[in-house]
Design an enzyme around this catalytic site. Structure first.
Site, PDB file in Angstrom:
ATOM      1  N   ASP A  64      -3.004   2.432  -6.108  1.00  0.00           N
ATOM      2  CA  ASP A  64      -1.856   2.483  -5.211  1.00  0.00           C
ATOM      3  C   ASP A  64      -1.762   1.307  -4.245  1.00  0.00           C
ATOM      4  O   ASP A  64      -1.045   1.391  -3.254  1.00  0.00           O
ATOM      5  CB  ASP A  64      -1.870   3.792  -4.421  1.00  0.00           C
ATOM      6  CG  ASP A  64      -2.910   3.781  -3.309  1.00  0.00           C
ATOM      7  OD1 ASP A  64      -3.989   3.215  -3.518  1.00  0.00           O
ATOM      8  OD2 ASP A  64      -2.624   4.327  -2.240  1.00  0.00           O
ATOM      9  N   GLU A  65      -2.500   0.220  -4.490  1.00  0.00           N
ATOM     10  CA  GLU A  65      -2.322  -0.925  -3.602  1.00  0.00           C
ATOM     11  C   GLU A  65      -2.618  -2.223  -4.337  1.00  0.00           C
ATOM     12  O   GLU A  65      -3.393  -2.265  -5.282  1.00  0.00           O
ATOM     13  CB  GLU A  65      -3.205  -0.807  -2.356  1.00  0.00           C
ATOM     14  CG  GLU A  65      -4.668  -0.704  -2.663  1.00  0.00           C
ATOM     15  CD  GLU A  65      -5.517  -0.789  -1.398  1.00  0.00           C
ATOM     16  OE1 GLU A  65      -5.337  -1.706  -0.604  1.00  0.00           O
ATOM     17  OE2 GLU A  65      -6.380   0.086  -1.234  1.00  0.00           O
ATOM     18  N   ASP A  72       0.857  -1.182   0.000  1.00  0.00           N
ATOM     19  CA  ASP A  72       0.000   0.000   0.000  1.00  0.00           C
ATOM     20  C   ASP A  72       0.898   1.238   0.000  1.00  0.00           C
ATOM     21  O   ASP A  72       1.678   1.444   0.918  1.00  0.00           O
ATOM     22  CB  ASP A  72      -0.882  -0.028   1.261  1.00  0.00           C
ATOM     23  CG  ASP A  72      -2.110   0.851   1.130  1.00  0.00           C
ATOM     24  OD1 ASP A  72      -2.144   1.701   0.216  1.00  0.00           O
ATOM     25  OD2 ASP A  72      -3.027   0.689   1.945  1.00  0.00           O
TER      26      ASP A  72
END
Length: 396
Positions: A104-105, A10
């Site tokens: 973003d993860e 993350d």
DNA sequence: TCTGGGGTCCTAGGACCC
DNA sequence: TCTGGGGTCCTAGGACCC
């Protein structure tokens, strides 16, 4: 075989960190990415800003009240997408088994690396170092036996660290966490759980499964009980194709007249058409979304025989859908979404001959918009002056 | 000074077909 | 002159996530 082969990576305040790459003056200070308008909200806050109580989804006006020196930066989504692609390249340089959850993860199943690296923790550290060295971005990594616990572990790792939950201590790790921290438990489920006297994940784990089933339904009840006991058989599944493409806009002031709504739909139709074409997709179902000032939301959808991606087709259908909503007033948001997606390479039945020329025009429009932005070219109705008269003006 | 924008998944009812 | 059961598609709404 590693007992904990699942990584959840993350990125730390991703949008803010991408902005800091471009503007060093944003480093070390409270900064947030978000909308600055009347109805703007925070999308991402730096850790310096979070200390003031600033957080994502918070109205920007509230954030500024809590932290007057906050620097608010307008989001640049195209850049986030580009940087995200580089981040995912790093992930895939370790394993093809990468399941993205957002820009973003992602989950990584790194079990296949056991002949190359000493431990899953070593993989996590290596991924973090590579993201930092190659891209200049901080990330946190959770490591566990299953996805659900890895996701909680990455939260425990933040900011900028790793957190490993050995299989033998996962029960203790889960037991004291609040029920609201469970992935998939939002306000509605939390309220139902509180009625049962639940406070922690441990409470859920030790509760009879029947109690949860009767409160949350058979699917949710059993699922939650399993997760609370560390049982999560879901595999890391490499990314599937998109199922929907949508655009929407919250207007600074509510729309009151049909004429203004139609003009807004034309702009949304252009944007949706452009997005579909750039992705090489067509949709067969169009959904109109309308949110009123009181925040009630209605949707109307229609499905065509053949898939489409042209803004004129989309606009025509959207107007028809809006017609089916009785007397729309005080409209704070309009949106258009396409589902039942097909690849544009699949042959479609051609429409009328006259449409062929329009198809070419729209291809050119989509191309210009992709290069120069949505406002660079479009129907005369949407040009400057016209738009400022029509769209969201304070009622006198 | 209330609540963005872009997604996924689930449920439930009705139409329609066999 | 009564009406099963299963499957699929479509629509609308809602919960939830980042």
């Amino acid at each position: 075989v590693w007992p904990e082969p699942i990584l959840h990576v993350d990125m730390d305040s991703f949008f803010v960190e991408v902005e800091r790459l471009a503007d060093a003056s944003l480093r070390g200070i409270p900064v947030a990415v978000g909308g600055s308008g009347r109805r703007g909200v925070i999308a991402s806050a730096s850790y310096e800003a979070r200390r003031f109580g600033v957080h994502s989804a918070q109205p920007t006006a509230t954030a500024l009240r809590m932290c007057p020196e906050l620097r608010v930066v307008a989001p640049s989504h195209d850049r986030y997408s580009e940087v995200s692609a580089a981040v995912f390249e790093v992930f895939r340089s370790y394993t093809p088994v990468v399941e993205g959850l957002s820009l973003d993860e992602a989950f990584l199943d790194v079990g296949g690396l056991r002949l190359h690296l000493p431990s899953a923790v070593a993989v996590g550290e290596s991924v973090r170092k590579k993201l930092r060295d190659d891209l200049g971005l901080p990330a946190s990594v959770g490591i566990a036996s299953v996805k659900f616990i890895a996701k909680l572990a990455s939260k425990a790792a933040k900011p900028d660290d790793v957190f490993h939950v050995p299989a033998e201590s996962q029960k203790a790790f889960l037991a004291d966490l609040g029920a609201e921290s469970m992935w998939g438990v939002g306000p509605a489920t939390l309220a139902a759980l509180e009625r049962l006297g639940v406070e922690t994940i441990g409470d859920i784990a030790t509760m009879p499964v029947e109690t949860l089933v009767s409160a949350l339904g058979p699917t949710n009840g059993r699922h939650l009980h399993d997760l609370a006991n560390g049982i999560d058989p879901r595999a890391v599944v490499p990314d599937a194709e998109a199922k929907s493409v949508s655009v929407e806009e919250t207007y600074p002031y509510d729309l009151e007249t049909r004429n203004v709504m139609d003009t807004s739909l034309l702009g949304l139709a252009q944007r949706l058409s452009s997005r579909l074409r750039v992705s090489g997709l067509r949709c067969r179902t169009l959904t109109l979304k309308l949110r009123k000032a009181d925040f009630t939301t209605v949707t109307r959808s229609t499905t065509a025989e053949t898939a489409f991606d042209g803004s004129r087709q989309i606009y025509g259908l959207a107007v028809g859908l809006l017609d089916s909503i009785a007397d729309p007033r005080a409209v704070r948001l309009l949106g258009l979404g396409g589902t039942s997606l097909e690849s544009a390479s699949e042959p479609v039945q051609r429409q009328l001959d006259a449409d062929e020329d329009w198809e070419r025009v729209e291809d050119s429009v989509a191309e210009v918009q992709a290069r120069f932005g949505a406002g660079s070219v479009g129907p005369a109705r949407l040009l400057k002056g016209r738009i400022s008269r029509n769209r969201g003006e304070e009622p006198r």
